[in-house]
Write a protein that holds these residues in place. Structure first.
Motif, mmCIF file in Angstrom:
data_model
loop_
_atom_site.group_PDB
_atom_site.id
_atom_site.type_symbol
_atom_site.label_atom_id
_atom_site.label_comp_id
_atom_site.label_asym_id
_atom_site.label_seq_id
_atom_site.Cartn_x
_atom_site.Cartn_y
_atom_site.Cartn_z
ATOM 1 N N LEU A 137 0.860 -1.233 0.113
ATOM 2 C CA LEU A 137 0.132 -0.017 0.012
ATOM 3 C C LEU A 137 0.768 1.318 -0.088
ATOM 4 C CD1 LEU A 137 -3.017 0.784 0.333
ATOM 5 C CD2 LEU A 137 -2.706 1.069 2.581
ATOM 6 N N VAL A 138 1.809 1.261 0.773
ATOM 7 C CA VAL A 138 2.823 2.519 0.800
ATOM 8 C C VAL A 138 3.581 2.775 -0.199
ATOM 9 C CG1 VAL A 138 4.515 3.568 2.190
ATOM 10 C CG2 VAL A 138 2.510 2.721 3.608
ATOM 11 N N SER A 139 3.917 1.586 -0.787
ATOM 12 C CA SER A 139 5.143 1.503 -1.721
ATOM 13 C C SER A 139 4.351 2.014 -3.046
ATOM 14 C CB SER A 139 5.705 0.175 -1.927
ATOM 15 O OG SER A 139 6.532 -0.072 -3.316
ATOM 16 N N GLY A 140 2.996 1.575 -3.152
ATOM 17 C CA GLY A 140 2.197 1.793 -4.334
ATOM 18 C C GLY A 140 1.767 3.317 -4.443
ATOM 19 N N LEU A 141 2.242 4.041 -3.535
ATOM 20 C CA LEU A 141 1.734 5.465 -3.498
ATOM 21 C C LEU A 141 2.536 6.141 -4.598
ATOM 22 C CD1 LEU A 141 1.316 6.374 0.453
ATOM 23 C CD2 LEU A 141 -0.334 6.374 -1.342
ATOM 24 N N THR A 142 3.914 5.849 -4.473
ATOM 25 C CA THR A 142 4.605 6.568 -5.373
ATOM 26 C C THR A 142 5.050 5.921 -6.795
ATOM 27 O OG1 THR A 142 6.728 5.657 -4.331
ATOM 28 C CG2 THR A 142 5.826 7.726 -3.594
ATOM 29 N N ASP A 143 5.048 4.601 -6.655
ATOM 30 C CA ASP A 143 5.548 3.911 -7.810
ATOM 31 C C ASP A 143 4.987 2.460 -7.605
ATOM 32 O OD1 ASP A 143 7.140 3.029 -10.019
ATOM 33 O OD2 ASP A 143 8.840 2.328 -8.785
ATOM 34 N N VAL A 144 4.315 1.971 -8.751
ATOM 35 C CA VAL A 144 3.855 0.442 -8.931
ATOM 36 C C VAL A 144 4.872 -0.326 -9.391
ATOM 37 C CG1 VAL A 144 2.038 -0.855 -9.632
ATOM 38 C CG2 VAL A 144 1.707 1.561 -8.917
ATOM 39 N N ALA A 178 -4.915 11.183 -8.053
ATOM 40 C CA ALA A 178 -6.238 12.033 -7.964
ATOM 41 C C ALA A 178 -5.979 13.232 -7.073
ATOM 42 C CB ALA A 178 -7.289 11.337 -7.711
ATOM 43 N N VAL A 179 -5.364 12.716 -5.778
ATOM 44 C CA VAL A 179 -5.195 13.911 -4.779
ATOM 45 C C VAL A 179 -4.157 14.841 -5.349
ATOM 46 C CG1 VAL A 179 -4.425 14.465 -2.493
ATOM 47 C CG2 VAL A 179 -6.038 12.277 -2.785
ATOM 48 N N LEU A 180 -2.954 14.513 -5.727
ATOM 49 C CA LEU A 180 -2.059 15.195 -6.082
ATOM 50 C C LEU A 180 -2.387 16.325 -7.462
ATOM 51 C CD1 LEU A 180 1.063 13.248 -6.217
ATOM 52 C CD2 LEU A 180 0.562 14.833 -4.556
ATOM 53 N N ALA A 181 -3.441 15.830 -8.159
ATOM 54 C CA ALA A 181 -4.144 16.635 -9.354
ATOM 55 C C ALA A 181 -4.873 17.684 -8.802
ATOM 56 C CB ALA A 181 -4.787 15.487 -10.344
ATOM 57 N N VAL A 227 -4.365 19.162 -5.692
ATOM 58 C CA VAL A 227 -3.812 19.903 -5.030
ATOM 59 C C VAL A 227 -3.132 20.980 -5.858
ATOM 60 C CG1 VAL A 227 -1.565 20.347 -3.470
ATOM 61 C CG2 VAL A 227 -3.234 18.614 -3.114
ATOM 62 N N ALA A 228 -2.568 20.172 -7.081
ATOM 63 C CA ALA A 228 -1.904 21.002 -8.226
ATOM 64 C C ALA A 228 -2.527 21.851 -9.070
ATOM 65 C CB ALA A 228 -0.892 20.026 -9.049
ATOM 66 N N GLY A 229 -3.797 21.197 -9.359
ATOM 67 C CA GLY A 229 -4.697 21.923 -10.276
ATOM 68 C C GLY A 229 -5.900 22.581 -9.917
ATOM 69 N N GLY A 230 -5.976 22.342 -8.540
ATOM 70 C CA GLY A 230 -7.496 22.930 -8.087
ATOM 71 C C GLY A 230 -8.438 21.988 -8.102
ATOM 72 N N TRP A 231 -9.480 22.251 -7.517
ATOM 73 C CA TRP A 231 -10.789 21.105 -7.174
ATOM 74 C C TRP A 231 -11.347 20.620 -8.760
ATOM 75 C CZ3 TRP A 231 -12.962 17.938 -4.586
ATOM 76 C CH2 TRP A 231 -14.423 17.439 -4.761
ATOM 77 N N ARG A 291 -11.368 16.776 -9.196
ATOM 78 C CA ARG A 291 -12.444 16.196 -9.227
ATOM 79 C C ARG A 291 -12.514 15.336 -10.733
ATOM 80 N NH1 ARG A 291 -16.880 20.133 -9.205
ATOM 81 N NH2 ARG A 291 -15.964 20.929 -10.986
ATOM 82 N N ALA A 292 -12.113 15.918 -11.716
ATOM 83 C CA ALA A 292 -12.049 15.079 -12.977
ATOM 84 C C ALA A 292 -11.089 13.979 -13.008
ATOM 85 C CB ALA A 292 -11.327 16.301 -14.156
ATOM 86 N N MET A 293 -10.064 14.020 -12.338
ATOM 87 C CA MET A 293 -9.187 12.768 -12.018
ATOM 88 C C MET A 293 -10.097 11.884 -11.244
ATOM 89 S SD MET A 293 -6.411 13.397 -13.693
ATOM 90 C CE MET A 293 -4.996 12.257 -12.688
#
Length: 86
Positions: free
Chosen positions: A5-12, A49-52, A54-58, A62-64
């Motif tokens: 779970l933790v490893s998948g956060l950054t790289d699968v 989706a969360v990073l999108a 944060v970086a691009g706004g709501w 939401r689209a992601m």
């Protein structure tokens, strides 16, 4: 499963290679590998989706989230089915 779970956060890729090696050497069965990989991929999609957002706004976040809802639902259904039929 926590490591996946933790490893998948950054790289699968890294967790996928590790899990495949574990399967090939017999230290993990197919159900464990598939479950861990599903958790890693799911964590990766949620973080993207969360990073999108944060970086691009709501609107971007939401689209992601909407775009990832289908793959996440299919992944969750597959993981439930895997646990039911093993």
């Amino acid at each position: 499963y926590g490591v996946a779970l933790v490893s998948g956060l950054t790289d699968v890729d890294a967790i996928t290679l590790t899990l495949m090696r574990m399967f090939n050497t017999g230290s993990a069965d197919a159900t464990v590998v598939a479950t861990a990989l599903g958790l890693a991929v799911g964590a990766n999609l949620v973080l993207k989706a969360v990073l999108a957002g944060v970086a691009g706004g709501w609107p971007v976040g939401r689209a992601m989230a909407v775009g990832f809802a289908g793959p996440l639902a299919a992944l969750a259904a597959g993981m439930v089915a895997l646990q039911q039929f093993r």
